[in-house]
Design an enzyme around this catalytic site. Structure first.
Site, short mmCIF file in Angstrom:
data_model
loop_
_atom_site.label_atom_id
_atom_site.label_comp_id
_atom_site.label_asym_id
_atom_site.label_seq_id
_atom_site.Cartn_x
_atom_site.Cartn_y
_atom_site.Cartn_z
N HIS A 64 40.86 58.82 51.51
CA HIS A 64 40.12 60.03 51.18
C HIS A 64 40.86 60.80 50.09
O HIS A 64 41.92 61.36 50.34
CB HIS A 64 39.93 60.91 52.42
CG HIS A 64 39.12 60.24 53.49
ND1 HIS A 64 37.75 60.33 53.54
CD2 HIS A 64 39.48 59.44 54.51
CE1 HIS A 64 37.29 59.62 54.57
NE2 HIS A 64 38.32 59.06 55.18
N LEU A 65 40.31 60.74 48.88
CA LEU A 65 40.81 61.60 47.80
C LEU A 65 39.90 62.81 47.92
O LEU A 65 38.78 62.67 48.32
CB LEU A 65 40.65 60.86 46.46
CG LEU A 65 41.33 59.49 46.42
CD1 LEU A 65 40.99 58.75 45.13
CD2 LEU A 65 42.84 59.63 46.55
N ASP A 154 31.38 57.30 56.20
CA ASP A 154 32.59 57.54 57.00
C ASP A 154 32.72 59.03 57.33
O ASP A 154 32.56 59.89 56.47
CB ASP A 154 33.83 57.08 56.24
CG ASP A 154 35.10 57.24 57.05
OD1 ASP A 154 35.10 56.85 58.22
OD2 ASP A 154 36.09 57.77 56.50
N HIS A 234 38.79 51.35 60.55
CA HIS A 234 39.84 51.89 61.45
C HIS A 234 39.55 51.69 62.94
O HIS A 234 39.46 52.65 63.70
CB HIS A 234 40.11 53.37 61.16
CG HIS A 234 38.90 54.25 61.00
ND1 HIS A 234 37.86 54.25 61.88
CD2 HIS A 234 38.57 55.15 60.04
CE1 HIS A 234 36.95 55.12 61.48
NE2 HIS A 234 37.35 55.67 60.36
N ASP A 307 43.30 55.06 56.05
CA ASP A 307 42.49 56.24 56.34
C ASP A 307 43.24 57.52 55.92
O ASP A 307 43.19 58.54 56.61
CB ASP A 307 42.06 56.30 57.81
CG ASP A 307 40.89 57.25 58.04
OD1 ASP A 307 40.29 57.73 57.05
OD2 ASP A 307 40.56 57.53 59.21
#
Ligand SMILES: [Zn+2]
Ligand SMILES: [Zn+2]
Length: 442
Positions: A64-65, A154, A234, A307
């Site tokens: 996650h940017l 997600d 995940h 993640d």
């Protein structure tokens, strides 16, 4: 530009190579492997990898940017810098930004920002549904043309089986894998940790393992119904791993990933109320951790992914119930995965496979291996490197980690992207002496 990464030990599971070789690179592509005794190519700069493992560039397919929208947590540039510092040459950017990456304009923005930063390759993942709201499918074809490598909602998993079926059928038409965060929200019911002994003791609302397992089984059945490529993100529970194992046995195109924190920590870590232990899916109990380790060992698990989920310290300073889910992971993941090797769970070849086979899952045919004409993305590893993680030295903009001060054995000491050294561990500057000499001689 010619570059020779010489005298290392090449581990390339995709090609079945496990031997002392030098890697010859020209203009950002792999030309081929050479014996240690072979005459070096003329005019090549040299990286001396003596004593190091030379692997295809590691890929983290779940990151996650926070750009666009939450640049105070992370930007594409800081996330990509953190990635190469952790040994990753490529990362995939999840679409839950603000706005959500549900259209070609956002996809192009992510790619352009990553190219400007010049660290890791960034492959965007597009949303399954518009704004990830679960009601209307996003324009997957336009996003694919712009550069996405998969679709996912997600964090806000597709709520109904009917919608997921349509998403899989649509994505399959574009040959895009569908990545799902398996969580039945009606079972998870606003839980903040794993439902079990510790949630009872601590009096906190739990998320049962079944919340993940119901969805994982649903997705495997829909993979059978639609024939789509389905990747489960995940995974943290025994039942979910078992669902993937069965799906693979019956020949379905189902793959999965596991995150390092899920096998390293258990739900007892929550007893100190450290909000850096709050993540979704949550840290689980022993039986689930054992199942993850078994899946990592026996091949059920295709990839490790972090993640990586940056949050500001003010947000994580809230009460456990209120704090956001997630932790940063890019700079501790390779160290944590070396624990599996030193602990005798997997061998080095499997470790490299787990960090590179995302290329296969995503259909990136010129990455994840060191075959002729592959992109010259390489990760150099020292399995014996002892180090301590200091989040304040991290390249990430956020510090939310339960691993501050943890000691590690094994590290990525150099990261090469497109034939360029983009990260070098300060203790290993000797390895580029030949490169600098060659450069200054020009
Ligand atoms: Zn997720
Ligand atoms: Zn995620």
């Amino acid at each position: 530009m010619r570059l020779l990464i010489k005298n290392g030990y090449v581990v390339d599971p995709a090609q079945g190579i496990n031997s002392g070789k030098s890697v010859f690179v020209e203009d950002g592509r792999v030309v081929g492997l050479m014996g240690h005794g072979d005459e070096p190519p003329e005019g090549a700069e040299v990286i001396d990898a003596t004593g190091l493992i030379v692997a295809p560039g590691f890929i983290d397919m779940h990151v996650h940017l926070r750009e666009p929208g939450q640049e105070y947590k992370e930007t594409i540039a800081t996330g990509a810098a953190s990635a190469v510092a952790g040994g990753f040459t490529s990362i995939c950017a999840m679409p839950n930004t603000q706005p959500v990456n549900d259209n070609a304009a956002v996809t192009r923005f992510v790619i352009e920002q990553a190219e400007r930063a010049g660290f890791a390759n960034v492959f965007p993942i597009g949303a399954i549904t518009k704004s990830s709201e679960g009601s209307e499918l996003a324009e997957m074809g336009e996003m694919k043309d712009a550069g996405i490598v998969a679709v996912s909602d997600d964090g806000r998993p597709v709520p109904t089986a009917g919608m997921m079926r349509r998403a899989m059928e649509y994505a399959n038409g574009f040959d895009l894998p569908v990545i799902d965060h398996c969580e039945d929200k009606s079972l998870a019911r606003g839980g903040v940790m794993h439902e079990g002994h510790w949630s009872l003791v601590l009096g906190m609302r739990g998320m049962p393992a079944a919340a993940e397992e119901v969805d994982a089984n649903r997705n495997c059945q829909l993979a059978g119904l639609t024939g789509a490529r389905v990747h489960l993100a995940h995974l943290s529970t025994r039942g979910a791993i078992e669902a993937v194992r069965r799906a693979k046995e019956t020949g379905l195109r189902v793959t999965c990933e596991v995150a390092p924190h899920h096998w390293t920590l258990m739900d007892d870590a929550v007893q100190d109320y450290d909000t850096n232990t709050k993540m979704s899916p949550p840290l689980r109990s022993r039986e689930h951790v054992d199942a993850l380790l078994e899946g990592l060992r026996d091949g059920t698990v295709d990839a490790i992914a972090t993640d990586h989920a940056p949050h500001h310290s003010d947000e994580k300073a809230l009460e456990y119930d209120q704090a956001p889910f997630g932790m940063v992971g890019l700079e501790t993941a390779v160290g944590l995965s070396f624990d599996l090797v030193h602990g005798g769970i997997i061998d080095l070849e499997r470790l490299v496979s787990l960090w590179t086979s995302a290329a296969k899952v995503l259909g990136l045919s010129n990455r994840g291996h060191l075959g002729e004409n592959a992109h010259a993305d390489l990760t150099l590893l020292d399995p014996e490197c002892a180090w301590t993680f200091d989040p304040f030295q991290s390249k990430s903009r956020s510090r939310n980690t339960p691993f501050a001060g943890r000691q590690f054995k094994g590290a990525a000491v150099a990261t090469i992207v497109g034939g360029r050294v983009v990260f070098l561990h300060p203790d290993y500057s000797r390895i580029t002496a030949g490169q600098k000499r060659a450069a200054s001689a020009r």
